[in-house]
Design a protein around this motif. Sequence first.
Motif, PDB file in Angstrom:
ATOM      1  N   LYS A  99       0.977  -1.150   0.196  1.00  0.00           N
ATOM      2  CA  LYS A  99      -0.163   0.138   0.002  1.00  0.00           C
ATOM      3  C   LYS A  99       0.871   1.252  -0.025  1.00  0.00           C
ATOM      4  CE  LYS A  99      -0.558  -0.136   4.948  1.00  0.00           C
ATOM      5  NZ  LYS A  99       0.489  -1.228   5.197  1.00  0.00           N
ATOM      6  N   SER A 100       0.312   2.383  -0.676  1.00  0.00           N
ATOM      7  CA  SER A 100       0.997   3.596  -0.298  1.00  0.00           C
ATOM      8  C   SER A 100       0.682   4.130   1.167  1.00  0.00           C
ATOM      9  CB  SER A 100       0.513   4.570  -1.458  1.00  0.00           C
ATOM     10  OG  SER A 100       0.916   3.936  -2.592  1.00  0.00           O
ATOM     11  N   ASP A 101       1.861   4.283   1.787  1.00  0.00           N
ATOM     12  CA  ASP A 101       1.448   4.527   3.317  1.00  0.00           C
ATOM     13  C   ASP A 101       2.293   5.852   3.622  1.00  0.00           C
ATOM     14  OD1 ASP A 101       1.808   4.870   6.139  1.00  0.00           O
ATOM     15  OD2 ASP A 101       1.177   2.636   6.430  1.00  0.00           O
ATOM     16  N   ASP A 102       1.869   6.780   3.814  1.00  0.00           N
ATOM     17  CA  ASP A 102       2.413   7.957   4.168  1.00  0.00           C
ATOM     18  C   ASP A 102       3.507   7.979   5.278  1.00  0.00           C
ATOM     19  OD1 ASP A 102       1.291   9.247   2.062  1.00  0.00           O
ATOM     20  OD2 ASP A 102      -0.178  10.501   3.135  1.00  0.00           O
ATOM     21  N   LYS A 103       3.029   7.306   6.476  1.00  0.00           N
ATOM     22  CA  LYS A 103       3.663   7.174   7.678  1.00  0.00           C
ATOM     23  C   LYS A 103       4.844   6.305   7.318  1.00  0.00           C
ATOM     24  CE  LYS A 103       3.467   5.247  12.320  1.00  0.00           C
ATOM     25  NZ  LYS A 103       2.567   4.687  13.529  1.00  0.00           N
ATOM     26  N   GLU A 104       4.922   5.147   6.426  1.00  0.00           N
ATOM     27  CA  GLU A 104       5.819   4.362   6.228  1.00  0.00           C
ATOM     28  C   GLU A 104       7.108   5.234   5.215  1.00  0.00           C
ATOM     29  OE1 GLU A 104       6.740  -0.084   4.572  1.00  0.00           O
ATOM     30  OE2 GLU A 104       5.470   1.169   3.215  1.00  0.00           O
TER      31      GLU A 104
ATOM     32  N   ARG B  56      -0.741 -13.845  -5.276  1.00  0.00           N
ATOM     33  CA  ARG B  56       0.021 -12.966  -4.358  1.00  0.00           C
ATOM     34  C   ARG B  56      -0.755 -11.577  -4.523  1.00  0.00           C
ATOM     35  NH1 ARG B  56       6.556 -11.765  -4.128  1.00  0.00           N
ATOM     36  NH2 ARG B  56       6.682 -11.520  -1.814  1.00  0.00           N
ATOM     37  N   PRO B  57      -2.032 -11.538  -3.934  1.00  0.00           N
ATOM     38  CA  PRO B  57      -2.767 -10.293  -4.380  1.00  0.00           C
ATOM     39  C   PRO B  57      -2.076  -9.113  -3.255  1.00  0.00           C
ATOM     40  CG  PRO B  57      -3.967 -11.739  -2.612  1.00  0.00           C
ATOM     41  CD  PRO B  57      -2.742 -12.518  -3.248  1.00  0.00           C
ATOM     42  N   GLY B  58      -1.100  -9.379  -2.566  1.00  0.00           N
ATOM     43  CA  GLY B  58      -0.476  -8.137  -1.631  1.00  0.00           C
ATOM     44  C   GLY B  58       0.653  -7.511  -2.229  1.00  0.00           C
ATOM     45  N   HIS B  59       0.980  -7.848  -3.509  1.00  0.00           N
ATOM     46  CA  HIS B  59       2.176  -7.244  -4.129  1.00  0.00           C
ATOM     47  C   HIS B  59       1.583  -6.948  -5.551  1.00  0.00           C
ATOM     48  CE1 HIS B  59       5.467  -8.393  -1.368  1.00  0.00           C
ATOM     49  NE2 HIS B  59       4.390  -9.425  -1.194  1.00  0.00           N
ATOM     50  N   TRP B  60       1.773  -5.596  -5.660  1.00  0.00           N
ATOM     51  CA  TRP B  60       1.428  -5.039  -7.201  1.00  0.00           C
ATOM     52  C   TRP B  60       2.130  -5.608  -8.304  1.00  0.00           C
ATOM     53  CZ3 TRP B  60       2.563   0.124  -4.314  1.00  0.00           C
ATOM     54  CH2 TRP B  60       1.657   0.531  -3.657  1.00  0.00           C
ATOM     55  N   ARG B  61       3.332  -6.075  -8.265  1.00  0.00           N
ATOM     56  CA  ARG B  61       4.045  -6.496  -9.554  1.00  0.00           C
ATOM     57  C   ARG B  61       3.787  -7.775  -9.888  1.00  0.00           C
ATOM     58  NH1 ARG B  61       7.328  -6.775  -4.892  1.00  0.00           N
ATOM     59  NH2 ARG B  61       8.397  -8.720  -5.026  1.00  0.00           N
ATOM     60  N   ASN B  62       2.942  -8.501  -9.185  1.00  0.00           N
ATOM     61  CA  ASN B  62       2.594  -9.796  -9.707  1.00  0.00           C
ATOM     62  C   ASN B  62       1.023  -9.698 -10.327  1.00  0.00           C
ATOM     63  OD1 ASN B  62       4.031 -10.611  -6.784  1.00  0.00           O
ATOM     64  ND2 ASN B  62       4.474 -11.725  -8.814  1.00  0.00           N
ATOM     65  N   CYS B  63       0.520  -8.746 -10.297  1.00  0.00           N
ATOM     66  CA  CYS B  63      -0.752  -8.180 -11.231  1.00  0.00           C
ATOM     67  C   CYS B  63      -1.744  -9.165 -10.944  1.00  0.00           C
ATOM     68  CB  CYS B  63      -0.354  -8.483 -12.826  1.00  0.00           C
ATOM     69  SG  CYS B  63       1.041  -7.205 -13.274  1.00  0.00           S
ATOM     70  N   TRP B  64      -2.278  -9.588  -9.760  1.00  0.00           N
ATOM     71  CA  TRP B  64      -3.391 -10.447  -9.386  1.00  0.00           C
ATOM     72  C   TRP B  64      -4.601  -9.950  -9.851  1.00  0.00           C
ATOM     73  CZ3 TRP B  64      -4.607 -14.907  -8.576  1.00  0.00           C
ATOM     74  CH2 TRP B  64      -5.783 -15.227  -7.936  1.00  0.00           C
TER      75      TRP B  64
ATOM     76  N   SER C  93       1.749 -17.760  -0.030  1.00  0.00           N
ATOM     77  CA  SER C  93       1.622 -17.165   1.162  1.00  0.00           C
ATOM     78  C   SER C  93       0.693 -15.797   1.181  1.00  0.00           C
ATOM     79  CB  SER C  93       3.407 -16.495   1.539  1.00  0.00           C
ATOM     80  OG  SER C  93       3.194 -15.814   2.752  1.00  0.00           O
ATOM     81  N   TRP C  94      -0.181 -16.234   2.381  1.00  0.00           N
ATOM     82  CA  TRP C  94      -1.285 -15.277   2.401  1.00  0.00           C
ATOM     83  C   TRP C  94      -2.231 -15.199   1.466  1.00  0.00           C
ATOM     84  CZ3 TRP C  94      -0.857 -14.992   7.275  1.00  0.00           C
ATOM     85  CH2 TRP C  94       0.500 -14.873   7.942  1.00  0.00           C
ATOM     86  N   ALA C  95      -2.266 -15.825   0.138  1.00  0.00           N
ATOM     87  CA  ALA C  95      -3.166 -15.709  -0.886  1.00  0.00           C
ATOM     88  C   ALA C  95      -4.189 -16.285  -0.789  1.00  0.00           C
ATOM     89  CB  ALA C  95      -2.493 -16.648  -2.178  1.00  0.00           C
TER      90      ALA C  95
END
Length: 586
Positions: A196-201, A420-428, A453-455
Amino acid sequence: LDPEWMTEIVGWARQPEIGVAGLQLIGPDGELQHAGAILGLGGFADHVFEGMQPGSPSLLGHTGWYRNVLAVTGACLAVRREVFDRLGGFDERFLLCGSDVAIGLDAVIKGLRNVCSPYAGLRHLESATRGSHVPLEDFFASYWRYNPWLFGGDPYFSPNLSLSSREPKLRHRHEPTVAQRISGPLGRPFQVFRQKSDDKEARMLADNCRALPATQQAVDALHAQNGAPFEVKTVNWFIPDIDSPFYGGINTALRIADQLAREHGVENRFVVWGAPPDHFVRSALTAAFPSLAAAPIYFYDGGMGESLAAVPEADAAIATLWVTAYAVAHFPHAKRKFYLVQDFEPMFYPASTLWALTEESYRLGLYALCNTDNLKQIYSTEYGGKAMSFTPAVDPTVFHAEGRAERGPDAPVTVFVYARPGHWRNCWEMASLALDELKERLGDRVRIVTAGSWAVPEPGFSGMHHYGLLDYRATGELYRTVDVGLALTVSKHPSDLPLELMACGVPVVAFDNPWGHWVLEDGENALLAKRTVDGLVDALERAVTDHELRQRLRKGALSTIAEGHAQWQPALSGIYPYLCDPEGQS
């Protein structure tokens, strides 16, 4: 209690399909003490039916039934010697508790079945000699060995049943999850990762990852001072926190460290961005590469000051992720500084603060160890860095085509996708739409399976069977049962997945990404598709419906692996000479 107990247990252990056999055991008060182990029960693993009367009915059926189980207690089990040897015996990384469960899981991974007989021939006074204390190390060893079944569920225990009760009861909707149960003993939270795009991170990383022109100048001066060849004996590996040591870039980093230790006597140390104690990190190292079990572990807080200065001196410091490159650049106690570049990491993020910070990590002056010549060319030509490259390989003990079951042209075709829905580059998002449409077009002619993992499958998508997180060794077993693999990435590195699928004889459907053309050849060992939903669906449909094409692609894939990616040892052989002489003076 029953003179026929050994006849019963050995009779089952001698059956060719059985791995480990066990018996029901009776406690001191006449109640059941053991009737098989359930993964996730109570957190890690526990005995089903414990505390119940023998011969009782339950929501999981009668306690007097024979049962398939993932494992039985080591208090009394039987296993054929040839099976015991094939499994490698008990895992002695467990100090006291857990090796009995682990050997049962090993048998299941090898395709065997474990059974618990309901004939309670023995009384068991559990813990009477060893006590009830479980060493902390055993919780961590259990996490890595039980992981796929903790998060994916025990196949012999209904997901509707409570993991809080040994006597089967319906699960309460507010009951803690397995992840919540094990987080206490392991001292860390476990949650689904979603990029995610996280301003705090971004603000935190921008504050920590600092560099001036003087930073690169200092690195250049250090390398000039130590430019003459010398034998590297100590390496400090700067790593982020570990999710899993079995996959991806961290696995390759650990594999390199393992080879440096075994073949060149290098002392590896691991410098972790995090906080002690080191139990989780050490157990991760031990689970993947036992040779690294005793490696010293140090921690730093992400800053570039006192915590870095406290890390011991080394001949070489190696960054393994962009955030650690800044730490290595500022580390005051290394003769040489390196960067293990395994992807073009700016593409992990949209154009943003994180993109900018990641790209600047390539301008810090570190010598690069690049996973593929593509990345070496990028690092050298676009960023002016000095680099060497190695060609990735597969683990042939896991990824091979031996025993692969081939189906005829009229059989349903199985398509595998790494979800792998949590990673943008895998284009889930694109992949899930394409798979949905493929199922609509072909119906029962295609079967779609996924793991990761986590999918999780998309809500409402009923055409997919999700295996969840698999044991590393079980991934190869799965790949040998599928006919087509979908492996998507938009990065400048194709990842390990296409190679692992190809090694198992699986034709790959992938994006027509020019950065992957060095290994994926359209129509020769893979089908390459436009980066659109309709492009993916058409390529998948072609692969599914054309049996002769799949056969040709499979042959090409196996040839590609055999010619250049079948062994890690030669693939990594150039790294140690480069560590010793990055300027090429010898």
